[in-house]
Write an enzyme that holds these catalytic residues in place. Structure first.
Site, PDB file in Angstrom:
ATOM      1  N   ASP A  48      44.653 -84.374  46.528  1.00  0.00           N
ATOM      2  CA  ASP A  48      45.076 -84.858  47.853  1.00  0.00           C
ATOM      3  C   ASP A  48      45.205 -86.325  47.883  1.00  0.00           C
ATOM      4  O   ASP A  48      44.424 -87.248  47.425  1.00  0.00           O
ATOM      5  CB  ASP A  48      44.182 -84.391  48.717  1.00  0.00           C
ATOM      6  CG  ASP A  48      44.504 -84.901  50.062  1.00  0.00           C
ATOM      7  OD1 ASP A  48      45.111 -84.181  50.810  1.00  0.00           O
ATOM      8  OD2 ASP A  48      44.127 -86.075  50.564  1.00  0.00           O
ATOM      9  N   TYR A  53      47.503 -94.354  51.071  1.00  0.00           N
ATOM     10  CA  TYR A  53      46.339 -94.490  50.140  1.00  0.00           C
ATOM     11  C   TYR A  53      46.803 -95.666  49.277  1.00  0.00           C
ATOM     12  O   TYR A  53      45.985 -96.356  48.360  1.00  0.00           O
ATOM     13  CB  TYR A  53      45.616 -93.394  49.630  1.00  0.00           C
ATOM     14  CG  TYR A  53      45.140 -92.263  50.439  1.00  0.00           C
ATOM     15  CD1 TYR A  53      44.984 -92.602  51.754  1.00  0.00           C
ATOM     16  CD2 TYR A  53      45.033 -91.133  49.852  1.00  0.00           C
ATOM     17  CE1 TYR A  53      44.450 -91.384  52.341  1.00  0.00           C
ATOM     18  CE2 TYR A  53      44.358 -90.114  50.489  1.00  0.00           C
ATOM     19  CZ  TYR A  53      44.168 -90.246  52.065  1.00  0.00           C
ATOM     20  OH  TYR A  53      43.620 -89.470  52.431  1.00  0.00           O
ATOM     21  N   LYS A  78      50.931 -87.565  52.411  1.00  0.00           N
ATOM     22  CA  LYS A  78      51.165 -87.521  53.912  1.00  0.00           C
ATOM     23  C   LYS A  78      52.077 -88.535  54.192  1.00  0.00           C
ATOM     24  O   LYS A  78      52.170 -89.664  53.526  1.00  0.00           O
ATOM     25  CB  LYS A  78      49.708 -87.756  54.246  1.00  0.00           C
ATOM     26  CG  LYS A  78      48.673 -86.669  53.758  1.00  0.00           C
ATOM     27  CD  LYS A  78      47.170 -87.017  54.522  1.00  0.00           C
ATOM     28  CE  LYS A  78      46.371 -86.085  53.578  1.00  0.00           C
ATOM     29  NZ  LYS A  78      45.826 -87.002  52.459  1.00  0.00           N
ATOM     30  N   HIS A 111      50.297 -87.745  58.944  1.00  0.00           N
ATOM     31  CA  HIS A 111      48.802 -88.138  58.433  1.00  0.00           C
ATOM     32  C   HIS A 111      47.968 -88.188  59.572  1.00  0.00           C
ATOM     33  O   HIS A 111      46.587 -87.997  59.661  1.00  0.00           O
ATOM     34  CB  HIS A 111      48.895 -89.623  58.011  1.00  0.00           C
ATOM     35  CG  HIS A 111      47.473 -89.692  57.041  1.00  0.00           C
ATOM     36  ND1 HIS A 111      47.788 -90.719  55.974  1.00  0.00           N
ATOM     37  CD2 HIS A 111      46.354 -89.602  57.165  1.00  0.00           C
ATOM     38  CE1 HIS A 111      46.542 -90.724  55.308  1.00  0.00           C
ATOM     39  NE2 HIS A 111      45.702 -90.056  56.109  1.00  0.00           N
TER      40      HIS A 111
END
Ligand code: A2P
Length: 276
Positions: A48, A53, A78, A111
């Site tokens: 994931d 990120y 996402k 997200h």
């Protein structure tokens, strides 16, 4: 097959492995590359990540270098919470594919229903617009399943009212003590599968004395109790670690927590996360 590699079935027939390796807060570059490589070496089939990120390129590289056939893995990324525009959503998704160096992703999620800096803002129109962009990539096969993250029942209802594809997943923060019953009930009613992020309460649950007592009873760690609890609740979980011994420990989930101990764990209440 071990429990962590077994799958749940999503509402469109796609299979999602029960335990995914979470990469939130794992720094791009060497740290993300090495930890994903360790996860893959230890048999994780589900990774994931998220554009937010900043580590998609490192995650993609580690997957590629593992030599594991792409079709044997389940990869989630996402759409950043700030993107609420159809054209920008399309561009942003294609950028994620490019960074991951993949032809498709298994799961693509909005997200959050609002930009992180404007929590609670009404973005109903924007969420519908970006979800429609995701539906197109889904139909083209560039995304195997589409869904949402951090969505409340109202946010999900908005998508159900204005879009065609029922979200396959809502990825939410969920762990022992955190009451997510309203969101989970809504998901169950609409066949939207729940994936739990921060399954260890970002680590803070591990010092909980009640969880420790149960862990001792089963001769496992508190982390294993937290993860096994979620699997017995019927959700998938995304533990994160940068240490191989923990990455490995988080896969050892082939034991059963007895019903009375599950009920005891249900009595624990509160969110121990600290956001300093
Ligand atoms: P680290 O990355 O230093 O190993 P969550 O998955 O709920 O976000 O929790 C992640 C946090 O829990 C990280 O700080 C991680 O630390 C720690 N962690 C993950 N697995 C374990 C484990 N099996 N035992 C102890 N701490 C763990």
């Amino acid at each position: 097959m071990k429990e962590y590699q077994k799958t749940y079935l999503l509402n469109n027939g796609v299979e999602i492995p029960k335990i995914g390796f979470g990469t939130w807060q794992i720094k791009p570059g060497d740290e993300a590359y090495q930890s994903v490589a360790l996860a893959l070496k230890n048999g994780y089939l589900h990774i994931d990540t998220a554009a937010a990120y900043g580590n998609e390129a490192s995650v993609g590289q580690a997957i590629k270098d593992s030599g594991i056939p792409r079709e044997n893995l389940f990869v989630t990324t996402k759409l950043p919470a700030e993107v609420k525009d159809y054209d920008l959503a399309k561009k942003t998704f294609l950028k994620s594919l490019e960074l991951l160096d993949m032809d498709y992703v298994d799961l693509y999620l909005i997200h959050a229903p609002w930009p992180w800096g404007e929590m609670g803002k009404d973005c109903r129109e924007g969420n519908v617009a970006v979800y429609k962009a995701m539906e197109e990539f889904y139909r083209d096969g560039k995304i195997k399943a589409i869904g949402v993250s951090n969505f409340s029942p109202e946010d999900m209802q908005n998508i159900l009212d204005h879009c065609e594809v029922v979200p396959a997943v809502n990825q939410i923060g969920y762990f022992i003590g955190l009451d997510q019953s309203k969101t989970i009930d809504f998901c169950n009613q609409h066949d939207i599968f729940v994936v739990a992020y921060s399954p260890l309460g970002i680590g803070y649950l591990l010092s909980n004395p009640e969880i420790k007592t149960i862990a001792e009873k089963y001769s496992v760690s508190s982390a294993q109790i937290c993860l096994r609890y979620l699997l017995q609740k019927g959700v998938a979980a995304l533990p994160k670690s940068t240490h191989e011994n923990r990455i490995q420990q988080n896969t050892l989930l082939d034991f059963e927590i007895a019903q009375d101990d599950m009920m005891f764990l249900d009595t624990i209440k509160g969110d121990p996360r600290r956001w300093s």
